[in-house]
Write a protein that holds these residues in place. Sequence first.
Motif, PDB file in Angstrom:
ATOM      1  N   PHE A   1       0.859  -1.179   0.000  1.00 45.01           N
ATOM      2  CA  PHE A   1       0.000   0.000   0.000  1.00 45.01           C
ATOM      3  C   PHE A   1       0.893   1.225   0.000  1.00 45.01           C
ATOM      4  O   PHE A   1       1.778   1.371   0.853  1.00 45.01           O
ATOM      5  CB  PHE A   1      -0.895  -0.005   1.244  1.00 45.01           C
ATOM      6  N   VAL A   2       0.673   2.127  -0.944  1.00 50.59           N
ATOM      7  CA  VAL A   2       1.528   3.296  -1.116  1.00 50.59           C
ATOM      8  C   VAL A   2       0.674   4.554  -1.115  1.00 50.59           C
ATOM      9  O   VAL A   2      -0.328   4.645  -1.842  1.00 50.59           O
ATOM     10  CB  VAL A   2       2.312   3.219  -2.440  1.00 50.59           C
ATOM     11  N   ILE A   3       1.049   5.538  -0.283  1.00 53.30           N
ATOM     12  CA  ILE A   3       0.424   6.862  -0.312  1.00 53.30           C
ATOM     13  C   ILE A   3       1.245   7.713  -1.279  1.00 53.30           C
ATOM     14  O   ILE A   3       2.439   7.934  -1.067  1.00 53.30           O
ATOM     15  CB  ILE A   3       0.389   7.506   1.083  1.00 53.30           C
ATOM     16  N   THR A   4       0.609   8.184  -2.340  1.00 51.55           N
ATOM     17  CA  THR A   4       1.319   8.920  -3.383  1.00 51.55           C
ATOM     18  C   THR A   4       1.198  10.429  -3.229  1.00 51.55           C
ATOM     19  O   THR A   4       1.930  11.182  -3.882  1.00 51.55           O
ATOM     20  CB  THR A   4       0.804   8.510  -4.765  1.00 51.55           C
ATOM     21  N   GLY A   5       0.304  10.890  -2.384  1.00 51.19           N
ATOM     22  CA  GLY A   5       0.113  12.312  -2.133  1.00 51.19           C
ATOM     23  C   GLY A   5      -1.056  12.484  -1.187  1.00 51.19           C
ATOM     24  O   GLY A   5      -1.717  11.505  -0.816  1.00 51.19           O
ATOM     25  N   PRO A   6      -1.338  13.720  -0.753  1.00 54.91           N
ATOM     26  CA  PRO A   6      -2.459  13.931   0.162  1.00 54.91           C
ATOM     27  C   PRO A   6      -3.772  13.388  -0.405  1.00 54.91           C
ATOM     28  O   PRO A   6      -4.214  13.781  -1.488  1.00 54.91           O
ATOM     29  CB  PRO A   6      -2.508  15.449   0.316  1.00 54.91           C
ATOM     30  N   GLY A   7      -4.357  12.421   0.309  1.00 56.14           N
ATOM     31  CA  GLY A   7      -5.622  11.843  -0.113  1.00 56.14           C
ATOM     32  C   GLY A   7      -5.530  10.882  -1.272  1.00 56.14           C
ATOM     33  O   GLY A   7      -6.565  10.441  -1.800  1.00 56.14           O
ATOM     34  N   ARG A   8      -4.305  10.500  -1.680  1.00 57.80           N
ATOM     35  CA  ARG A   8      -4.148   9.619  -2.843  1.00 57.80           C
ATOM     36  C   ARG A   8      -3.323   8.386  -2.448  1.00 57.80           C
ATOM     37  O   ARG A   8      -2.287   8.513  -1.774  1.00 57.80           O
ATOM     38  CB  ARG A   8      -3.453  10.339  -3.999  1.00 57.80           C
ATOM     39  N   SER A   9      -3.781   7.237  -2.872  1.00 53.17           N
ATOM     40  CA  SER A   9      -3.075   6.003  -2.536  1.00 53.17           C
ATOM     41  C   SER A   9      -3.424   4.926  -3.543  1.00 53.17           C
ATOM     42  O   SER A   9      -4.381   5.046  -4.308  1.00 53.17           O
ATOM     43  CB  SER A   9      -3.450   5.531  -1.128  1.00 53.17           C
ATOM     44  N   GLU A  10      -2.635   3.851  -3.520  1.00 53.22           N
ATOM     45  CA  GLU A  10      -2.914   2.696  -4.362  1.00 53.22           C
ATOM     46  C   GLU A  10      -2.205   1.472  -3.801  1.00 53.22           C
ATOM     47  O   GLU A  10      -1.215   1.590  -3.071  1.00 53.22           O
ATOM     48  CB  GLU A  10      -2.479   2.943  -5.804  1.00 53.22           C
ATOM     49  N   VAL A  11      -2.740   0.322  -4.114  1.00 53.42           N
ATOM     50  CA  VAL A  11      -2.077  -0.943  -3.823  1.00 53.42           C
ATOM     51  C   VAL A  11      -1.357  -1.354  -5.097  1.00 53.42           C
ATOM     52  O   VAL A  11      -1.980  -1.492  -6.154  1.00 53.42           O
ATOM     53  CB  VAL A  11      -3.074  -2.024  -3.379  1.00 53.42           C
ATOM     54  N   VAL A  12      -0.033  -1.511  -5.016  1.00 53.00           N
ATOM     55  CA  VAL A  12       0.774  -1.752  -6.206  1.00 53.00           C
ATOM     56  C   VAL A  12       1.653  -2.983  -6.020  1.00 53.00           C
ATOM     57  O   VAL A  12       1.874  -3.452  -4.894  1.00 53.00           O
ATOM     58  CB  VAL A  12       1.664  -0.525  -6.528  1.00 53.00           C
ATOM     59  N   GLU A  13       2.151  -3.479  -7.128  1.00 50.81           N
ATOM     60  CA  GLU A  13       3.149  -4.547  -7.106  1.00 50.81           C
ATOM     61  C   GLU A  13       4.534  -3.911  -7.046  1.00 50.81           C
ATOM     62  O   GLU A  13       4.866  -3.051  -7.875  1.00 50.81           O
ATOM     63  CB  GLU A  13       3.014  -5.416  -8.350  1.00 50.81           C
ATOM     64  N   VAL A  14       5.327  -4.283  -6.045  1.00 47.25           N
ATOM     65  CA  VAL A  14       6.681  -3.762  -5.894  1.00 47.25           C
ATOM     66  C   VAL A  14       7.640  -4.939  -5.746  1.00 47.25           C
ATOM     67  O   VAL A  14       7.227  -6.065  -5.452  1.00 47.25           O
ATOM     68  CB  VAL A  14       6.801  -2.829  -4.672  1.00 47.25           C
ATOM     69  N   ASP A  15       8.925  -4.667  -5.942  1.00 45.65           N
ATOM     70  CA  ASP A  15       9.916  -5.712  -5.734  1.00 45.65           C
ATOM     71  C   ASP A  15       9.947  -6.111  -4.262  1.00 45.65           C
ATOM     72  O   ASP A  15       9.947  -5.243  -3.373  1.00 45.65           O
ATOM     73  CB  ASP A  15      11.299  -5.227  -6.144  1.00 45.65           C
ATOM     74  N   PRO A  16       9.980  -7.395  -3.965  1.00 45.83           N
ATOM     75  CA  PRO A  16      10.062  -7.810  -2.564  1.00 45.83           C
ATOM     76  C   PRO A  16      11.406  -7.417  -1.978  1.00 45.83           C
ATOM     77  O   PRO A  16      12.406  -7.293  -2.698  1.00 45.83           O
ATOM     78  CB  PRO A  16       9.896  -9.328  -2.625  1.00 45.83           C
ATOM     79  N   PRO A  17      11.464  -7.201  -0.665  1.00 44.52           N
ATOM     80  CA  PRO A  17      12.733  -6.819  -0.034  1.00 44.52           C
ATOM     81  C   PRO A  17      13.730  -7.964  -0.050  1.00 44.52           C
ATOM     82  O   PRO A  17      13.359  -9.144  -0.053  1.00 44.52           O
ATOM     83  CB  PRO A  17      12.325  -6.457   1.390  1.00 44.52           C
ATOM     84  N   VAL A  18      14.992  -7.587  -0.054  1.00 45.77           N
ATOM     85  CA  VAL A  18      16.094  -8.537   0.066  1.00 45.77           C
ATOM     86  C   VAL A  18      16.837  -8.219   1.363  1.00 45.77           C
ATOM     87  O   VAL A  18      17.110  -7.049   1.654  1.00 45.77           O
ATOM     88  CB  VAL A  18      17.048  -8.435  -1.141  1.00 45.77           C
ATOM     89  N   ALA A  19      17.128  -9.226   2.151  1.00 49.15           N
ATOM     90  CA  ALA A  19      17.803  -9.012   3.432  1.00 49.15           C
ATOM     91  C   ALA A  19      19.252  -8.626   3.195  1.00 49.15           C
ATOM     92  O   ALA A  19      20.052  -9.430   2.722  1.00 49.15           O
ATOM     93  CB  ALA A  19      17.715 -10.268   4.286  1.00 49.15           C
ATOM     94  N   GLY A  20      19.586  -7.369   3.513  1.00 46.57           N
ATOM     95  CA  GLY A  20      20.963  -6.918   3.412  1.00 46.57           C
ATOM     96  C   GLY A  20      21.764  -7.358   4.621  1.00 46.57           C
ATOM     97  O   GLY A  20      21.244  -8.020   5.535  1.00 46.57           O
ATOM     98  N   PRO A  21      23.033  -7.003   4.678  1.00 46.80           N
ATOM     99  CA  PRO A  21      23.855  -7.355   5.843  1.00 46.80           C
ATOM    100  C   PRO A  21      23.231  -6.832   7.138  1.00 46.80           C
ATOM    101  O   PRO A  21      22.849  -5.669   7.230  1.00 46.80           O
ATOM    102  CB  PRO A  21      25.183  -6.656   5.551  1.00 46.80           C
ATOM    103  N   GLY A  22      23.090  -7.712   8.123  1.00 43.93           N
ATOM    104  CA  GLY A  22      22.515  -7.320   9.403  1.00 43.93           C
ATOM    105  C   GLY A  22      21.007  -7.228   9.410  1.00 43.93           C
ATOM    106  O   GLY A  22      20.418  -6.831  10.422  1.00 43.93           O
TER     107      GLY A  22
END
Length: 334
Positions: free
Chosen positions: A4-25
Motif C-alpha cells: 500500500f503506497v500513499i502517493t500524495g495527500p488523499g491519494r493512494s494505491e495498492v501496487v506490485e513492488v519488488d520484494p525486499p532482500v535481506a541486506g547485511p545485518g
Amino acid sequence: MRAFVITGPGRSEVVEVDPPVAGPGEVVVDVERAGVCGTDMEFFSGDMAYLASGDAAYPVRIGHEWSGVVSAAGAGVDPSWVGKRVTGDTMLGCGRCARCRNGRQHLCADRYEIGIRNGWPGALAESLPVPAKALFELPDSVDPALGALVEPGGNALRAVRAAGPAPGKTVLVMGPGTIGLLAAMFARAHGAVVHLLGATAESLAFARGLGFTEAWTRTDLPSVPFDAIIDATNAYDLPAFAVNRVEPGGRVVCIGISGEPSLVDTRQAVLKDVTVAGILSASGGLGETIETYASGAVDPRPLIAETVGLAEAADVLVGKRHGSAPKIHIDPRF
C-alpha cells in the motif's frame, strides 16, 4: 509483492513492488498484522510534520505497528531467526553516534523510522525489511494481533512508567484512544486507581465497557486529587489543564502531540513542584510490553475493531470503521 503506497495527500494505491532482500545485518519479515494509527492518517491527509520538515516525502509506504514471521536472514545474522514470530522497534538509529551508544537510538538525528522517516518502507505490505538488532521474538501466547499491538503498547508503557504509578495512587489518563486506553490498562495493572477523560459519549462508553468506570468529560470531572496525569490527546490546551489539575509534587506526562503549540505556565509547574515529561516512541518498552501481554496482565485485543485487507486501507485512513473500538488492523495477505 503487494504494498500500500500513499502517493500524495488523499491519494493512494495498492501496487506490485519488488520484494525486499535481506541486506547485511537485516532480515525479511512476512507481515501477518499491521496496525493503523494517527501518524498514518496524517500522512494520508498531508498534515504529518515530517512532510514539512523534509524527513519524509511522497510516495510513502506506511505501517510501523506490526508482527510477522522471519522468512530470510542477511549476512551476519543468526540464521536461527528464520521461522521465528517477531515484532520490532520502529526507531532505527545509526548505531554510531553518542545517543545510540548510550541506548537512546530513538533520538538519533540520523535515524530511520519504519514506515515513517527517511524512506524506510513500512508494514502495509506482504514483506518488510528489518535490522536484526531491532527484532523482538514473540512467545506462543502473543498472537499476531497482540504482536501488532506491542509498538503502541510500548509507547503507553513508557508513559505509565513516567507517571510513577503504584497501588493506591490515582492516575488520570486524558484521551481514550488506543494509546490512552493502553496507558490506562498498564496503570491499572500496576495497581493505580485510573480515571479517564474523554470528549465523546461513545468513547467513554467503550472505556466503561473495559472496566474503567471512572470515565468523564471535562464538564463532569470530579475534584479528585490526581497523583499523575497522562495526556494522550492532540488538544493544545490539555497540557496546561493537566498542570493545573495534578496534585502538588505530581507528574504530568505528555505523549499526545497537538497540531499547534501547547502553552504551559511554567510558574505553576515550579510553584507546585510538578514534573513534566515527554515520551517519544516505544523504544525501551517493547520487551516488557511483550512480557505483560504474555502473562495476561494486560490484554488489549478488545481495542481492535476489525481486521481488513490492503484494499481497504484507504478507507481506514479516512476514518471509516465498524464498531467503537479505536484500532484497525491490516492483514496484508488479504
